[in-house]
Write an enzyme that holds these catalytic residues in place. Structure first.
Site, PDB file in Angstrom:
ATOM      1  N   SER A  15       0.832  -1.209   0.000  1.00 30.21           N
ATOM      2  CA  SER A  15       0.000   0.000   0.000  1.00 30.21           C
ATOM      3  C   SER A  15       0.866   1.259   0.000  1.00 30.21           C
ATOM      4  O   SER A  15       1.852   1.362   0.731  1.00 30.21           O
ATOM      5  CB  SER A  15      -0.907   0.018   1.226  1.00 30.21           C
ATOM      6  OG  SER A  15      -1.593   1.253   1.326  1.00 30.21           O
ATOM      7  N   LYS A  67     -13.703  -3.685   3.332  1.00 36.11           N
ATOM      8  CA  LYS A  67     -14.537  -2.490   3.150  1.00 36.11           C
ATOM      9  C   LYS A  67     -15.997  -2.723   3.530  1.00 36.11           C
ATOM     10  O   LYS A  67     -16.642  -1.852   4.129  1.00 36.11           O
ATOM     11  CB  LYS A  67     -14.446  -1.996   1.713  1.00 36.11           C
ATOM     12  CG  LYS A  67     -13.128  -1.323   1.351  1.00 36.11           C
ATOM     13  CD  LYS A  67     -13.203  -0.738  -0.043  1.00 36.11           C
ATOM     14  CE  LYS A  67     -11.945   0.015  -0.398  1.00 36.11           C
ATOM     15  NZ  LYS A  67     -12.035   0.663  -1.718  1.00 36.11           N
ATOM     16  N   GLY A 129     -17.145  -4.116 -14.163  1.00 36.96           N
ATOM     17  CA  GLY A 129     -17.045  -4.752 -12.856  1.00 36.96           C
ATOM     18  C   GLY A 129     -18.306  -4.522 -12.046  1.00 36.96           C
ATOM     19  O   GLY A 129     -19.146  -3.680 -12.398  1.00 36.96           O
ATOM     20  N   ALA A 133     -15.471  -1.535  -5.681  1.00 39.49           N
ATOM     21  CA  ALA A 133     -14.906  -0.399  -6.419  1.00 39.49           C
ATOM     22  C   ALA A 133     -15.870   0.076  -7.490  1.00 39.49           C
ATOM     23  O   ALA A 133     -16.037   1.281  -7.715  1.00 39.49           O
ATOM     24  CB  ALA A 133     -13.569  -0.798  -7.043  1.00 39.49           C
ATOM     25  N   TYR A 207      -3.226   0.876  -9.906  1.00 41.37           N
ATOM     26  CA  TYR A 207      -2.076   1.777 -10.046  1.00 41.37           C
ATOM     27  C   TYR A 207      -0.731   1.045  -9.999  1.00 41.37           C
ATOM     28  O   TYR A 207       0.309   1.670  -9.943  1.00 41.37           O
ATOM     29  CB  TYR A 207      -2.108   2.883  -8.980  1.00 41.37           C
ATOM     30  CG  TYR A 207      -1.994   2.424  -7.538  1.00 41.37           C
ATOM     31  CD1 TYR A 207      -0.749   2.225  -6.939  1.00 41.37           C
ATOM     32  CD2 TYR A 207      -3.112   2.208  -6.767  1.00 41.37           C
ATOM     33  CE1 TYR A 207      -0.633   1.818  -5.633  1.00 41.37           C
ATOM     34  CE2 TYR A 207      -3.020   1.807  -5.447  1.00 41.37           C
ATOM     35  CZ  TYR A 207      -1.780   1.610  -4.889  1.00 41.37           C
ATOM     36  OH  TYR A 207      -1.669   1.202  -3.569  1.00 41.37           O
ATOM     37  N   GLY A 228      -4.824   5.112 -12.047  1.00 39.47           N
ATOM     38  CA  GLY A 228      -5.289   4.827 -10.692  1.00 39.47           C
ATOM     39  C   GLY A 228      -4.523   5.544  -9.608  1.00 39.47           C
ATOM     40  O   GLY A 228      -5.044   5.724  -8.498  1.00 39.47           O
TER      41      GLY A 228
END
Length: 266
Positions: A15, A67, A129, A133, A207, A228
């Site tokens: 991250s 999440k 998708g 997200a 990303y 991203g």
């Protein structure tokens, strides 16, 4: 008293959030720290949130796979997080957990930065998708006035997302009229880029690498590509303000992130 915040996910080692928030903390001269947390499972994540309730943490950014659980553990949920069905930001205050989502804000910030000529109002948009997200993308783009269609290999999931957020189900033919195509998949999408309009914008939420194969192929066709990393930084800005009470300092945070990734600005 040192403010403690961080990001929770699994895996978490790659991250960039600790680098981004850490740089802002240093530049602002705050007495604060921002740690990466890697709960092994839902039980450990719940224990981390309990630490926040107890006052050990100011807040958490949350990434996959926690999440949805973050939303479920909250006492108060923002309308945006509720619409997304997930939260990427938890704030702890007086024993209560406040959930929010800044993913959509990040998406719109990335578009404003790298595709400033795009106005999504009343424009056809296709989101690839149907996961968390994708939900964040559909929610914010719908609020912005776009006509959003969801394209997903598993049609039932697309139907569920579309019904929840008042979007449409899109087929491959919808790509031909889309002003914007958003890849919210964790893998390169299998779509025919030659079907897109010449003035279409494509955004990839991934990303690593910054220029994904999807964006590279789009760029080769002369399409406007939005990466991203711009979205990641865009969602981090309101998160930083929510966690630490001030706006992020004006430093070259993208340059630092690119250096950490071993890349240069495309």
């Amino acid at each position: 008293m040192t403010l403690v915040a961080g990001v929770a996910g699994q895996p978490i080692v790659h991250s960039l959030s600790p680098l981004i928030h850490g740089a802002w903390i240093e530049a602002a001269g705050l007495d604060a720290v921002y740690h990466p947390y890697g709960p092994a499972d839902a039980i450990e994540f719940a224990a981390l949130v309990a630490r926040g309730r107890a006052g050990e943490l100011r807040g958490l950014n949350v990434t996959a796979p926690f999440k949805q659980q973050a939303l479920a553990l909250a006492d108060a949920v923002s309308p945006v997080a509720w619409a997304c069905g997930s939260a990427n930001l938890l704030r702890f205050e007086r024993g209560l957990v406040h959930a929010d989502s800044t993913d959509g804000t990040g998406l719109m910030a990335a578009l404003a930065e790298q595709a400033p000529g795009l106005d999504v109002r009343d424009k056809a948009v296709v989101v690839l998708g149907a996961g968390g997200a994708a939900r964040a993308a559909v929610a914010v783009l719908t609020v912005a006035g776009a006509r959003v269609g969801v394209l997903n290999r598993t049609v039932a999931r697309a139907e569920s997302l579309a019904a929840d957020l008042k979007a449409a189900i899109a087929g491959p033919a919808a790509l031909g009229t889309a002003a914007l195509v958003v890849n919210a998949l964790s893998v390169p999408p299998e779509i025919d880029l030659s079907a897109l309009r010449r003035d279409a914008v494509v955004l990839d939420m991934t990303y690593r690498p910054v220029i994904t194969p999807f964006l590279a192929a789009a760029g080769a066709r002369g399409l406007t590509a939005v990466d991203g990393l711009a979205m990641l930084i865009g969602q981090a800005r309101p998160s930083f303000t929510a966690l630490f009470g001030i706006a992020p300092p004006d430093i070259d945070i993208r340059g630092r992130a690119l250096a950490a990734l071993g890349e240069i600005d495309p």
